[in-house]
Every structure is written in structure tokens, then in C-alpha cells.
Design a protein around this motif. Structure first.
Motif, PDB file in Angstrom:
ATOM      1  N   ASP A 115      40.638  38.786  37.258  1.00 15.12           N
ATOM      2  CA  ASP A 115      41.520  39.680  36.490  1.00 15.12           C
ATOM      3  C   ASP A 115      42.202  40.705  37.393  1.00 15.12           C
ATOM      4  OD1 ASP A 115      40.887  38.393  34.125  1.00 15.12           O
ATOM      5  OD2 ASP A 115      39.383  39.876  33.517  1.00 15.12           O
ATOM      6  N   LYS A 116      41.440  41.290  38.308  1.00 13.08           N
ATOM      7  CA  LYS A 116      42.015  42.275  39.230  1.00 13.08           C
ATOM      8  C   LYS A 116      43.094  41.632  40.106  1.00 13.08           C
ATOM      9  CE  LYS A 116      37.734  44.962  39.681  1.00 13.08           C
ATOM     10  NZ  LYS A 116      36.657  45.337  40.628  1.00 13.08           N
ATOM     11  N   ILE A 117      42.811  40.451  40.598  1.00 14.34           N
ATOM     12  CA  ILE A 117      43.744  39.746  41.485  1.00 14.34           C
ATOM     13  C   ILE A 117      45.003  39.339  40.722  1.00 14.34           C
ATOM     14  CG2 ILE A 117      44.076  37.664  42.881  1.00 14.34           C
ATOM     15  CD1 ILE A 117      40.994  37.912  43.532  1.00 14.34           C
ATOM     16  N   ALA A 118      44.828  38.736  39.558  1.00 10.59           N
ATOM     17  CA  ALA A 118      45.963  38.250  38.775  1.00 10.59           C
ATOM     18  C   ALA A 118      46.847  39.383  38.256  1.00 10.59           C
ATOM     19  CB  ALA A 118      45.467  37.396  37.607  1.00 10.59           C
ATOM     20  N   SER A 119      46.265  40.567  38.049  1.00  5.88           N
ATOM     21  CA  SER A 119      47.048  41.671  37.495  1.00  5.88           C
ATOM     22  C   SER A 119      47.931  42.371  38.532  1.00  5.88           C
ATOM     23  CB  SER A 119      46.129  42.692  36.818  1.00  5.88           C
ATOM     24  OG  SER A 119      45.352  43.359  37.793  1.00  5.88           O
ATOM     25  N   ALA A 120      47.666  42.170  39.811  1.00  5.27           N
ATOM     26  CA  ALA A 120      48.460  42.823  40.866  1.00  5.27           C
ATOM     27  C   ALA A 120      48.561  41.909  42.086  1.00  5.27           C
ATOM     28  CB  ALA A 120      47.834  44.158  41.241  1.00  5.27           C
ATOM     29  N   PRO A 121      49.183  40.748  41.935  1.00  5.90           N
ATOM     30  CA  PRO A 121      49.184  39.765  43.018  1.00  5.90           C
ATOM     31  C   PRO A 121      49.846  40.241  44.320  1.00  5.90           C
ATOM     32  CG  PRO A 121      50.649  39.075  41.250  1.00  5.90           C
ATOM     33  CD  PRO A 121      49.908  40.276  40.755  1.00  5.90           C
TER      34      PRO A 121
END
Length: 153
Positions: A115-121
Motif C-alpha cells: 500500500d505504501k509503495i503503490a500510493s507514492a510510486p
């Protein structure tokens, strides 16, 4: 169990400090994980966020164990050297690694879920490029400077 493995590894490495194969193997393993992460990023950060997070968790375990062994075995060997230049080399590498380690652990903590990665690629990409470049350069310096010096102690 992990603590027993850790203590056994430290005892084994302490008894054969001149042999740097294990440290170099760790570096190869770390660099292979970095390569795998780069490939996943190239294929798409958002679509591979779960696999990227899993790789970060895996590489973090390897890095933590590697750093613990260096702290228990490598740097004390340099500190115990009667050669002031060798002691200074070990102290310099240890100090530099402290900063790199703190940066990596902050990165890993910030980007350990999909979730962290996908929200701020793009933010992830920027930070990953910076931290993995630093890790790559550090492993090269250790292989070329630190471990050859260690082998002479």
C-alpha cells in the motif's frame, strides 16, 4: 532459533576472520536482491508493489544480519589492531556504515508494504534509487578496500 544461528555464525566467523568469503557472499546476495528490485520497478511499481515490498523485507533481513556480524567481528578486529592506520580504517568504515544503515532502515520502514509503495510510486523510485546506489557503492568499497585490509590482520 534465529539467535542461535546468529551466535553460531559469529563464532564461526570470529575463528576465521581472515576468510572474507561469507562477507562477500552476503554482498552478492544483497546485490542480487537489489537487481531483482530494479527489475520489478522497471516492470511497474504499482503493479508489482506486493513483490517489491516482499523483496524489501527479504533484503532487510540479509542486511541486518550482515551488519550485526560486521559490528561483532569485523570492526572489533580493526579496533584491536596495533597499526593506527588499520584501526582508523575500521573506525572510518564503521562510522560511514552507521549513516548508510540508518538511511536504509528508514527507507525499509517507510516502504515495507504494498500500500505504501503503490500510493507514492515516484517517491518510492527516487528514494530506492538513492539508497540502493549507496548500498551498491558501499559493497564495492568493502570488497575492494575493507576486506583486503581485514585479511592482513
Amino acid at each position: 532459533m534465529a539467535d542461535l544461528v546468529h551466535r553460531t555464525m559469529i563464532a564461526t566467523l570470529s575463528s576465521s576472520i581472515m576468510d572474507t568469503k561469507k562477507f562477500r557472499h552476503d554482498h552478492s546476495d544483497i546485490l542480487a536482491h537489489i537487481h531483482a528490485l530494479r527489475m520489478l520497478v522497471k516492470l511497474g511499481i504499482a503493479s508489482n508493489a506486493a513483490a517489491i515490498a516482499k523483496q524489501i523485507i527479504t533484503i532487510s533481513s540479509t542486511i541486518k544480519l550482515h551488519l550485526a556480524v560486521e559490528d561483532k567481528v569485523v570492526y572489533p578486529a580493526f579496533a584491536a589492531s596495533k597499526d593506527p592506520a588499520m584501526a582508523a580504517t575500521g573506525a572510518r568504515f564503521q562510522s560511514e556504515m552507521g549513516e548508510i544503515s540508518a538511511d536504509y532502515m528508514a527507507f525499509a520502514g517507510a516502504w515495507n508494504t504494498s500500500d505504501k509503495i503503490a500510493s507514492a510510486p515516484e517517491q518510492f523510485r527516487e528514494q530506492a534509487n538513492r539508497i540502493f546506489k549507496a548500498l551498491f557503492e558501499r559493497t564495492q568499497r568493502e570488497n575492494e578496500e575493507l576486506y583486503p585490509a581485514l585479511a592482513t590482520l
